[in-house]
Design a protein around this motif. Sequence first.
Motif, PDB file in Angstrom:
ATOM      1  N   LEU A 179       0.968  -1.217  -0.016  1.00 35.13           N
ATOM      2  CA  LEU A 179      -0.094  -0.110   0.009  1.00 35.13           C
ATOM      3  C   LEU A 179       0.854   1.123  -0.116  1.00 35.13           C
ATOM      4  CD1 LEU A 179      -3.038  -0.993   2.772  1.00 35.13           C
ATOM      5  CD2 LEU A 179      -3.010  -1.042   0.086  1.00 35.13           C
ATOM      6  N   THR A 180       0.312   2.416  -0.719  1.00 30.18           N
ATOM      7  CA  THR A 180       1.200   3.583  -0.799  1.00 30.18           C
ATOM      8  C   THR A 180       0.753   4.727   0.186  1.00 30.18           C
ATOM      9  OG1 THR A 180      -0.340   4.397  -2.434  1.00 30.18           O
ATOM     10  CG2 THR A 180       1.801   3.201  -3.374  1.00 30.18           C
ATOM     11  N   TRP A 181       0.192   4.266   1.056  1.00 30.20           N
ATOM     12  CA  TRP A 181      -0.378   5.236   2.159  1.00 30.20           C
ATOM     13  C   TRP A 181       0.921   5.798   3.104  1.00 30.20           C
ATOM     14  CZ3 TRP A 181      -4.714   1.617   4.382  1.00 30.20           C
ATOM     15  CH2 TRP A 181      -5.697   1.342   3.571  1.00 30.20           C
ATOM     16  N   SER A 182       0.787   6.723   3.482  1.00 31.23           N
ATOM     17  CA  SER A 182       1.921   7.553   4.184  1.00 31.23           C
ATOM     18  C   SER A 182       1.399   8.985   4.680  1.00 31.23           C
ATOM     19  CB  SER A 182       2.972   7.978   3.509  1.00 31.23           C
ATOM     20  OG  SER A 182       2.875   8.828   2.420  1.00 31.23           O
ATOM     21  N   PHE A 183       1.901   9.166   6.141  1.00 26.73           N
ATOM     22  CA  PHE A 183       1.566  10.357   6.827  1.00 26.73           C
ATOM     23  C   PHE A 183       2.893  10.796   7.489  1.00 26.73           C
ATOM     24  CE2 PHE A 183       0.462   7.134   9.674  1.00 26.73           C
ATOM     25  CZ  PHE A 183       0.852   7.399  10.814  1.00 26.73           C
ATOM     26  N   SER A 191       4.745   5.030   7.182  1.00 31.70           N
ATOM     27  CA  SER A 191       4.176   4.363   6.245  1.00 31.70           C
ATOM     28  C   SER A 191       2.965   3.616   6.390  1.00 31.70           C
ATOM     29  CB  SER A 191       5.218   3.221   5.503  1.00 31.70           C
ATOM     30  OG  SER A 191       5.574   2.171   6.536  1.00 31.70           O
ATOM     31  N   ALA A 192       2.377   2.890   5.338  1.00 33.86           N
ATOM     32  CA  ALA A 192       1.151   2.047   5.614  1.00 33.86           C
ATOM     33  C   ALA A 192       1.363   0.943   6.521  1.00 33.86           C
ATOM     34  CB  ALA A 192       0.764   1.444   4.175  1.00 33.86           C
ATOM     35  N   LEU A 195       0.754   2.390  10.017  1.00 39.62           N
ATOM     36  CA  LEU A 195      -0.714   2.601  10.219  1.00 39.62           C
ATOM     37  C   LEU A 195      -1.474   1.382  10.150  1.00 39.62           C
ATOM     38  CD1 LEU A 195      -3.070   4.688  10.075  1.00 39.62           C
ATOM     39  CD2 LEU A 195      -3.298   4.363   7.291  1.00 39.62           C
TER      40      LEU A 195
END
Length: 750
Positions: A179-183, A191-192, A195
């Motif tokens: 997954l490419t989620w990030s914050f 990174s994901a 999360l």
Amino acid sequence: MASTLHVLCKVGGAEGGMAAAELIDAPMLRRAAVAAGPAAAIIAVQLALFPAPAGVFLVGAVLGLLGALVAVGMALVYRANRILNFAQSDLGFAPAVLAANLILYSGLNYLLGAAIGLAAAVVLGAVVELAIIRRFFRASRLILTVATIGLSQMLWVIAMLLPRLWDQRPNTLKIEIPLTWSFEVSPLLFSADHLVALVVAPVVLVVVALFLRYTAVGMAIRASAERADRASLLGVPVRRLQTLVWAISALLSFTGLFLRAGVVGLPALGVASFGALLFALAALMLGRLDHLPAVALSAVALGILEQGVVWNHPRNPEYVYPIVAAIVMVALAARRTGSTRAEQDGSSSWQAADEIRPIPHELRLLPQVRAVSWGGLAVLSLVLVTVPVWLEWLPGDRGSADLRKAAAVAIFGLVALSVIVLTGWAGQVSLGQMAIAGYGGAVGALAVSSWGVDLGIAMLASALAGGGIAVLVGLPALRLRGLFLAVVTFAFALASSFWLLSPKHVRWIPDRRFERPALFGFIDTSADRTLYLVALATFGLALLAARGIRRSRTGRVLLAQRENERAVQAYGVNLTRTKLTAFALSGGIAAVAGCLLTVLQQQYSPALYEPGTNFAVFTSAVVGGLGSLAGAFLGALFLQGGTWFLPVQWQLLPSAIGVLFVLMVFPGGLAGLVYRLRDLWLRAVARRRGIVVPSLLADVRQDRVPVEHAERAVEQTAERADAPGAAAGPVLVRDPAGVVSTGEPAGSGS
């Protein structure tokens, strides 16, 4: 109920401001303090001593949640079996390595690999309980705890060998979720994987809590944990529930370590396994062993503390181990003794050391027995002394290398002897004997290389230092049973290995090579042959000294307090002095071994005192036999034999399988097996000579005792009972049917 309704009716009235305070009663506050108090204290220490930005704090919370899964799994096993499961992190580590290899090297889908790893963890947990743990259902809880140490080593070896199936030897296993989620939380980018861990870990913990609290199976698990025998009488399937608990425990451990592999990776060398175990044990102690919310919150707080230490000391992250070790010691020192059923239950007493009986006095003076006893001892001594002569025939440098290994056997025999004194005699489980040997080695290196003193003086200084350190480590034993002392010594060993015994952090330990010093000013130890004979002589003298102590009042008191402290105290024995004496003797012996090991290597080597070595030494002593001094030699030979002939990845496997096999089949160890064979021979000698030996007859079924021997035993015991001043004791009697059995002591009838 009326008081609660009264409060609710006043929420909107003039007393509404007091309603919330009245709704929070004292028991609720106490429960909240128990659950959150230790975690709050750790966070306070972190904020005061190791402050860090919000991003580091969040990383610590993520890793702490993953560690909470391992710790809660350990707490579940404790509630079900009343043991400390030293294999907890390895139950999840091996399946996590399997899943990571499938994803990285077989190209398997991430979710499919995770599902296979999850299924493997559940199956592994169930199989371990069915094949190993269930066999110790009626055994001492400490015996079962020792079995988990062997299980831990076996699972560790399996995890190390798994990448070989793909012909890989990675240093780190890191798998990232696709997954490419990030914050971003300053100063770190998440990174994901972070999360997913933040979501999955709390959900799993909540699901487990709801399962235990509100389902029929969960309530049955809690009921059987309180009193297994009573639950069995009420129809609760205790053993099946324990299998389920081990499966859930392995699932939790796998989930935590698999998600950790995506966040920071898993070191393929397994060092993370020891670190995860230490943090899980610390959380368990802070959570009072079975308070699941407190265990989980403490694990999260420890994760935050760890990241705070790493942020403030990026070049020395090992600082966290002595800090966590100090937290464990404080938590155990603050515990109320006898606060759990495990400490009050008689099954928790130490029963691993089967005492070896001496040769019966009826046979001791027989020429045949004397010839075999003294002749066997003479032959063994001759073989050991002439080992250098035999090894000189080996080609090249092999003879010199094997001679150093033979010297190492004698040295490790000293360490095993120290385990027998402390664990076999005093009943105190120590997982830090090699750490104490490390302090002896460091003092010996300092004395020889910096002070230039004689080897005899160096060994004396090491013995004094090791005895003093062992006494300090053993102070918690004045309030705690051996089960919990094992946690203290393990934390001490880990802190020593990564920090207190590292020349990188401690400047007084010399790390340079030196020449071997003379012994008593005239014995040159520079030759390997001479040092082997010195090590062998030291081992022999230690055996003779331990034999004398065992036969003295001190030895008898040590064994008596191991079995029943209150009874010994009733006779006016000072238990504090007795226990500390055992620690001092054990520490002194181990430190002398460390000094000799350093002189053998001609340099202080921290690698000799890694955490795994402490487990290997302890399990080898158990395999050798804690009830006999001969077990020290057999255990050392077993340990070093595995080290000599096997690759590094396989070296712990013999001791792991050996300790499990011995605990299940031969609780007395290899020495116990040898003495059983001796008793068979003595029984044959007695039968041929027509000599009745009651102590040997007691080991044989009554229908197998020859009639003439039984009749003579009846006559002899009757004569002893009638003799003037004879002590009351068990006698052999024959009932009207002619069956010979053990009767009541003479004069004991009502």
